[in-house]
Motif scaffolding. Structure first.
Motif, PDB file in Angstrom:
ATOM      1  N   ALA A 193      28.437  66.074 -15.365  1.00  0.00           N
ATOM      2  CA  ALA A 193      27.100  66.726 -15.703  1.00  0.00           C
ATOM      3  C   ALA A 193      27.369  67.895 -16.757  1.00  0.00           C
ATOM      4  O   ALA A 193      28.383  68.238 -16.635  1.00  0.00           O
ATOM      5  CB  ALA A 193      26.228  67.154 -14.502  1.00  0.00           C
ATOM      6  N   THR A 194      26.043  68.347 -17.458  1.00  0.00           N
ATOM      7  CA  THR A 194      26.323  69.341 -18.447  1.00  0.00           C
ATOM      8  C   THR A 194      25.112  70.506 -17.850  1.00  0.00           C
ATOM      9  O   THR A 194      24.075  69.797 -17.713  1.00  0.00           O
ATOM     10  CB  THR A 194      26.046  68.953 -19.559  1.00  0.00           C
ATOM     11  OG1 THR A 194      27.074  68.133 -19.938  1.00  0.00           O
ATOM     12  CG2 THR A 194      26.283  70.022 -20.641  1.00  0.00           C
ATOM     13  N   PRO A 195      25.501  71.602 -17.683  1.00  0.00           N
ATOM     14  CA  PRO A 195      24.462  72.712 -17.608  1.00  0.00           C
ATOM     15  C   PRO A 195      23.307  72.748 -18.525  1.00  0.00           C
ATOM     16  O   PRO A 195      23.997  72.763 -19.887  1.00  0.00           O
ATOM     17  CB  PRO A 195      25.024  73.828 -17.139  1.00  0.00           C
ATOM     18  CG  PRO A 195      26.295  73.899 -17.741  1.00  0.00           C
ATOM     19  CD  PRO A 195      26.752  72.357 -17.590  1.00  0.00           C
ATOM     20  N   PHE A 196      22.060  72.574 -18.336  1.00  0.00           N
ATOM     21  CA  PHE A 196      20.924  72.805 -19.313  1.00  0.00           C
ATOM     22  C   PHE A 196      20.528  74.212 -19.257  1.00  0.00           C
ATOM     23  O   PHE A 196      19.914  74.865 -18.247  1.00  0.00           O
ATOM     24  CB  PHE A 196      19.967  71.791 -19.173  1.00  0.00           C
ATOM     25  CG  PHE A 196      18.689  71.942 -20.129  1.00  0.00           C
ATOM     26  CD1 PHE A 196      18.926  72.487 -21.261  1.00  0.00           C
ATOM     27  CD2 PHE A 196      17.514  71.608 -19.693  1.00  0.00           C
ATOM     28  CE1 PHE A 196      17.575  72.543 -22.320  1.00  0.00           C
ATOM     29  CE2 PHE A 196      16.409  71.551 -20.558  1.00  0.00           C
ATOM     30  CZ  PHE A 196      16.488  72.147 -21.837  1.00  0.00           C
ATOM     31  N   THR A 197      20.829  74.999 -20.071  1.00  0.00           N
ATOM     32  CA  THR A 197      20.685  76.898 -20.092  1.00  0.00           C
ATOM     33  C   THR A 197      19.369  77.195 -20.666  1.00  0.00           C
ATOM     34  O   THR A 197      19.039  78.367 -20.497  1.00  0.00           O
ATOM     35  CB  THR A 197      21.898  77.336 -20.500  1.00  0.00           C
ATOM     36  OG1 THR A 197      22.268  76.991 -21.748  1.00  0.00           O
ATOM     37  CG2 THR A 197      22.799  77.106 -19.327  1.00  0.00           C
ATOM     38  N   ARG A 198      18.839  76.570 -21.894  1.00  0.00           N
ATOM     39  CA  ARG A 198      17.893  77.188 -22.909  1.00  0.00           C
ATOM     40  C   ARG A 198      16.586  76.952 -22.180  1.00  0.00           C
ATOM     41  O   ARG A 198      15.860  76.025 -22.766  1.00  0.00           O
ATOM     42  CB  ARG A 198      18.265  76.697 -24.257  1.00  0.00           C
ATOM     43  CG  ARG A 198      19.398  77.032 -24.804  1.00  0.00           C
ATOM     44  CD  ARG A 198      19.483  76.949 -26.335  1.00  0.00           C
ATOM     45  NE  ARG A 198      19.478  75.382 -26.579  1.00  0.00           N
ATOM     46  CZ  ARG A 198      18.551  74.796 -27.370  1.00  0.00           C
ATOM     47  NH1 ARG A 198      17.549  75.530 -27.764  1.00  0.00           N
ATOM     48  NH2 ARG A 198      18.592  73.589 -27.509  1.00  0.00           N
ATOM     49  N   ILE A 199      15.925  77.600 -21.099  1.00  0.00           N
ATOM     50  CA  ILE A 199      15.036  77.223 -20.604  1.00  0.00           C
ATOM     51  C   ILE A 199      13.795  78.200 -20.932  1.00  0.00           C
ATOM     52  O   ILE A 199      14.043  79.586 -20.966  1.00  0.00           O
ATOM     53  CB  ILE A 199      14.996  77.283 -19.057  1.00  0.00           C
ATOM     54  CG1 ILE A 199      16.291  76.688 -18.567  1.00  0.00           C
ATOM     55  CG2 ILE A 199      13.818  77.163 -18.136  1.00  0.00           C
ATOM     56  CD1 ILE A 199      16.135  75.121 -18.727  1.00  0.00           C
TER      57      ILE A 199
END
Length: 362
Positions: A193-199
């Motif tokens: 998995a990959t973190p999704f950070t641009r929230i």
């Protein structure tokens, strides 16, 4: 994320231990159906929870015979033989990345911060916490791929071998898994998995009200459900739908578009259950009261304009999501209008957890 510090390990390579806690997660774009060795048929996107966690301590003792890894598993203080086969399969897969495991006897002691069978993905948090402990052992043993900045990527990869959704529980906040590439900096992978950070700020603090409609064990396990996607008449269409929904959902999160977010999340939840009902051996995991709750949510939203939406995993229980700004109103709605539809009027309040896994004192 801060790389793992091997000083958190107690003891040495002969006798030692390490402890981790890992969050559960709720998928918004659903992972359903797999291929090869625990690889997803489609991309998925999830958010990790802040209070619903599994805590695991791994203790190891070196053996003299080197005839293969052996283990005991204790859950909340009791030995759990029913998980023996699943953990044995998991460890055999992990041995390829951590060969020295064959020289050890392992003991896993786990506990959850949440009750069983309530719509919280315990397999995700439990296998993630086990993988974090094994990754720590690997790092302490000097396995190069588990050292430094690649630690969490490698741990996510081995967590996947135990439970696909567990690979997303290696991160706090939001995480994606599968081939969908959010951008050049957050490339997708089937292997971890990959973190999704641009929230957008609208989604940075989210509440999750977990509505317990029925806590009885599922008649069809998720493992069996994934298998039924092989040869499913809508399998190809599902992959296309999921990838399209990934794009729509990511765009909505980047732009702070609640209406688009809500539309995708609810479409994914109902699509998941429609796939179950249209499989070769059809089955239904939703309860009549699940549908009643969904209708109540829609009615309230139409009357008030409150930002909230529902999702379900592979079961009858419902996650009611909302921005933090709507938390008080939604909580009052649960207490006043939904509680009567729930088993023993039970529900759990949680939120998106940004901190993710945590190494513990042991």
């Amino acid at each position: 994320m801060i790389p793992f510090d091997v000083s958190s390990v107690k003891g040495d390579l002969n006798i030692g231990k390490v402890s981790w806690e890992a969050p559960s997660n709720i998928a918004l774009v659903k992972y359903w159906g797999k291929k090869g060795l625990q690889l997803p048929m489609n991309s998925s996107l999830s958010l990790s929870l802040s209070s619903s966690k599994t805590r695991t301590t791994l203790s190891w003792k070196k053996k003299s015979d080197g005839k293969g890894v052996t283990f005991d598993l204790f859950f909340e203080g009791k030995k759990k033989l029913q998980f023996q086969k699943k953990i044995s399969t998991f460890l055999k897969r992990v041995e390829e990345k951590i060969p020295s495991l064959k020289d050890y006897h392992l003991q896993f002691d786990s506990e959850n911060t949440f009750p069983h069978s309530v719509g919280i993905a315990s397999s995700a948090s439990s296998m993630a916490s086990l993988a974090l402990c094994l990754g720590s052992f690997a790092a302490y043993s000097g396995v190069e791929s588990f050292l430094g900045d690649t630690f969490f990527k490698e741990v996510s990869s081995i967590a996947r071998l135990g439970s696909g959704s567990a690979c997303r529980s290696i991160y706090g906040g939001w995480a994606s898994w599968g081939p969908y590439e959010i951008d050049d900096n957050e490339k997708g992978s089937n292997f971890y998995a990959t973190p999704f950070t641009r929230i957008d700020s609208l989604f940075e603090e989210m509440s999750d009200f977990i509505l317990i409609v029925d806590s009885a064990p599922k008649k069809v396990s998720s493992t069996e459900g994934h298998a039924l996607m092989q040869g499913h008449p809508f399998a190809k269409g599902r992959v296309l739908q999921a990838e399209s929904n990934m794009k729509k959902l990511v765009d909505s999160i980047l732009k702070g578009d609640w209406d688009a977010f809500q539309s995708v999340v609810e479409n994914e939840a109902l699509s998941l259950h429609s796939l179950m009902m249209s499989s070769k051996n059809p089955y239904i995991l939703m309860h009549p009261r699940s549908l009643a709750v969904i209708e109540k949510i829609k009615e309230m939203r139409a009357k008030t304009g409150v930002k909230c939406c529902f999702t379900l995993d592979a079961g009858p229980n419902i996650h009611l999501l909302c921005p933090k700004s709507e938390k008080v109103v939604v909580k009052r709605f649960v207490e006043n209008d939904l509680k009567g539809f729930l088993e023993n009027e039970r529900w759990i309040e949680d939120s998106v957890g940004d901190l993710g896994p945590k190494v513990l004192e042991c």
